[in-house]
Enzyme design. Structure first.
Site, mmCIF file in Angstrom:
data_model
loop_
_atom_site.group_PDB
_atom_site.id
_atom_site.type_symbol
_atom_site.label_atom_id
_atom_site.label_comp_id
_atom_site.label_asym_id
_atom_site.label_seq_id
_atom_site.Cartn_x
_atom_site.Cartn_y
_atom_site.Cartn_z
ATOM 1 N N ARG A 89 0.765 -1.080 0.054
ATOM 2 C CA ARG A 89 0.113 0.038 0.124
ATOM 3 C C ARG A 89 0.862 1.166 -0.190
ATOM 4 N NH1 ARG A 89 -3.141 2.580 4.766
ATOM 5 N NH2 ARG A 89 -4.069 4.457 3.697
ATOM 6 N N HIS A 122 -3.216 10.939 1.250
ATOM 7 C CA HIS A 122 -2.789 10.387 2.443
ATOM 8 C C HIS A 122 -2.426 12.063 3.184
ATOM 9 C CE1 HIS A 122 -1.152 7.078 5.060
ATOM 10 N NE2 HIS A 122 -1.183 8.127 6.044
ATOM 11 N N GLU A 132 -7.961 7.972 6.631
ATOM 12 C CA GLU A 132 -8.203 8.719 7.951
ATOM 13 C C GLU A 132 -8.657 10.112 7.638
ATOM 14 O OE1 GLU A 132 -5.119 8.222 10.935
ATOM 15 O OE2 GLU A 132 -4.925 6.019 10.513
ATOM 16 N N ASN A 169 -8.016 1.362 9.826
ATOM 17 C CA ASN A 169 -6.597 1.402 10.361
ATOM 18 C C ASN A 169 -6.819 1.469 11.873
ATOM 19 O OD1 ASN A 169 -5.592 2.010 7.717
ATOM 20 N ND2 ASN A 169 -5.308 4.139 8.466
ATOM 21 N N TYR A 182 -4.764 0.912 15.737
ATOM 22 C CA TYR A 182 -3.514 0.677 16.649
ATOM 23 C C TYR A 182 -3.701 0.839 18.147
ATOM 24 C CZ TYR A 182 -1.171 2.770 12.715
ATOM 25 O OH TYR A 182 -0.785 2.759 11.356
ATOM 26 N N GLU A 194 -4.053 -0.598 8.074
ATOM 27 C CA GLU A 194 -2.807 -0.262 8.746
ATOM 28 C C GLU A 194 -2.818 -0.746 10.159
ATOM 29 O OE1 GLU A 194 -1.930 3.946 9.471
ATOM 30 O OE2 GLU A 194 -2.437 4.461 7.323
HETATM 31 C C1 FCB Z 1 -1.744 6.995 10.979
HETATM 32 C C2 FCB Z 1 -1.345 7.439 9.775
HETATM 33 C C3 FCB Z 1 -0.163 6.828 9.277
HETATM 34 C C4 FCB Z 1 0.814 6.612 10.392
HETATM 35 C C5 FCB Z 1 0.325 5.957 11.701
HETATM 36 C C6 FCB Z 1 1.188 5.837 12.530
HETATM 37 O O1 FCB Z 1 -2.726 7.571 11.707
HETATM 38 O O2 FCB Z 1 -2.301 6.959 8.655
HETATM 39 O O3 FCB Z 1 0.368 7.633 8.206
HETATM 40 O O4 FCB Z 1 1.525 8.031 10.835
HETATM 41 O O5 FCB Z 1 -0.935 6.524 12.005
#
Ligand code: FCB
Length: 475
Positions: A89, A133, A178, A305, A307, A375
């Site tokens: 990607r 992006h 995002e 995405n 985290y 992500e």
């Molecule tokens: C996301 C972004 C990516 C990267 C990660 C850690 O929010 O899409 O570009 O910075 O976080």
């Protein structure tokens, strides 16, 4: 939630129990890796302006050079080939293709991505391309940026250009990355470019991003694009307590973080509780009849995405006067009750929250298209061993446990097709500069040398083992 689904015995320890044919990738974004910010006709983006403004990024870091991927893309494609990923990607730099956002295209920019896509295909890697992006051409910001509808229209023209030129080689298109961050971190919190702190402007930006997405989908379809989707950073949001106040705060946070995107995109309506969240600001003159139909055009996949989860509690508004409130000032405080390890971003590591998020999304949206994890990854303070290797067991554990969490969601009925690790390379982490290392590959920012970390070798082993399992299943 069930325990992590992993199984040994197929070559790689702790192989997540993902379905046969599940596909593995790695992700990057143009401004974070390319550098060459003023080479060969590229125009400035809002991130060039922002990062060059004193005080905006850690230590004044900019993407001027970043990983110099623009000049080293051959080496980076070789790293991807060595990793064995099915798909990569990347994002296109809008200002490299259209230096002023609209108008004549930049031939050198067009050629750069031609070469990159051709090299990926020659390496047996399917390209997934993000159109936006975060690197809005500065010329468009100067005319109002995402606050104005013209930017959504310009985005559609840019999408048409990209689809016409590259559509024969791109497997999967991602319109926006995002949009939460573009609209609310960029125009309300001011921590990202263009660094504004607004109420109406940020809500207008959110809407125009969605309209831009819908118009771009139309252009991509007209050009015969294969698969079209969007990448959202959806949050798993927990309430700090069972009190009605905290539960109401959680609902407002759901609207702000998730529903502002998922409701128009997947359900064809605006969030039911937007008035509780933003008062009269929610429904502004930027909305036009017919917009929901444009925004809600069917998608081939939804990119997620992920985290970390967040916990919220009710809190006083930061600005007492509603007229002074930014769009993120919704009477919510973020807490961190997670007694787990944290990454250097300060984010708690809670893989089960990804299962919860996916299962909940699926339950709420019966028509949910197939999901891709666009992500997932972690920043840690990697150290280089005396022999030059980089041992990053915490990153391996993070990736392994999150893939197992995806496997749990699949077992509970969510159709997840693949996952991209963020990121292939250490890179420019926006306002956090070069401090946060997310890569499977270490980048030495003095020499720009690349060193695959242990996680790179681990991921390669996992992909190989999963492929063997897929082949076995087909026999
Ligand atoms: C996301 C972004 C990516 C990267 C990660 C850690 O929010 O899409 O570009 O910075 O976080």
């Amino acid at each position: 939630m069930p325990g992590h689904r992993t199984s040994g015995g197929t070559g790689a320890p702790d192989l997540p129990d993902l379905p046969p044919g599940f596909r593995f990738g790695a992700a990057t974004a143009a401004y974070q890796i390319e550098g060459a910010h003023d080479r060969d006709g590229r125009g400035p983006s809002i991130w060039d302006t922002f990062s060059h403004t004193p005080g905006r990024t850690l230590g004044g870091a900019t993407g001027d050079t970043a990983c110099d991927h623009y000049h080293r893309h051959r080496e980076d494609v070789a790293l991807l080939r060595g990793l064995g990923v099915d798909t990569y990607r990347l994002s296109l730099s809008w200002p490299r293709l259209l230096p002023r956002g609209t108008g004549p295209a930049n031939p050198a920019g067009l050629d750069f991505y031609d070469r990159l896509l051709d090299d990926l295909l020659a390496a047996g890697i399917d390209p997934a391309v993000t159109l936006y992006h975060w690197d809005l051409p500065q010329a468009l910001e100067d005319r109002g940026g995402w606050r104005v509808r013209e930017t959504a229209e310009a985005f559609a023209s840019y999408a048409a250009l990209a689809a016409g030129r590259y559509g024969d080689r791109v497997e999967r298109w991602i319109t926006l990355n995002e949009p939460y961050c573009s609209a609310f971190v960029g125009y309300a919190e001011g921590r990202h470019a263009p660094g504004a702190r607004e109420g109406r402007g940020a809500l207008a930006a959110a809407h125009h991003l969605l309209v831009g997405h819908g118009l771009a989908v139309r252009e991509l379809r007209a050009a015969g694009a294969r698969e079209v989707g969007i990448a959202l950073n959806l949050d798993r949001i927990h309430a700090a307590s069972g009190s009605p106040e905290d539960e109401a705060a959680r609902r407002r946070a759901e609207v702000l973080h998730n529903e502002v995107w998922t409701e128009p995109l997947l359900a064809g309506r605006y969030p039911a509780q937007e008035a509780e969240t933003w008062g009269g600001l929610a429904d502004g003159p930027w909305r036009r009849p017919g917009d929901l139909a444009v925004i809600g055009a069917p998608l081939d996949f939804l990119g997620v995405n992920f985290y970390r989860p967040v916990t919220v509690a009710a809190a006083p508004h930061r600005a007492a006067d509603p007229a002074d409130r930014t769009a993120v000032d919704v009477g919510v405080a973020e807490l961190d009750p997670y007694g787990t390890p944290h990454t250097t971003m300060g984010w708690p590591v809670v893989p089960g929250a990804l299962t919860e998020l996916l299962v909940d999304l699926h339950a709420r949206h019966p028509q949910l298209p197939p999901v891709w994890i666009t992500e997932n990854g972690a920043a840690f303070a990697d150290e280089v061993a005396p022999d030059g290797s980089v041992h990053d067991p915490a990153r391996i554990a993070y990736l392994r446990d999150h893939l197992a969490a995806v496997a749990d969601a699949v077992a509970l009925g969510v159709d997840v097709r693949g996952a991209y690790v963020w990121s292939l390379l250490d890179n420019f982490e926006w306002a956090r500069g070069y401090d946060q290392r997310f890569g499977l590959v270490r980048v030495d920012y003095d020499t720009l040398n690349r060193t695959p970390k242990d996680s790179y070798h681990w991921y390669r082993g996992l992909i190989t083992a999963h492929r063997a399992r897929t082949e076995e299943a087909a026999r």
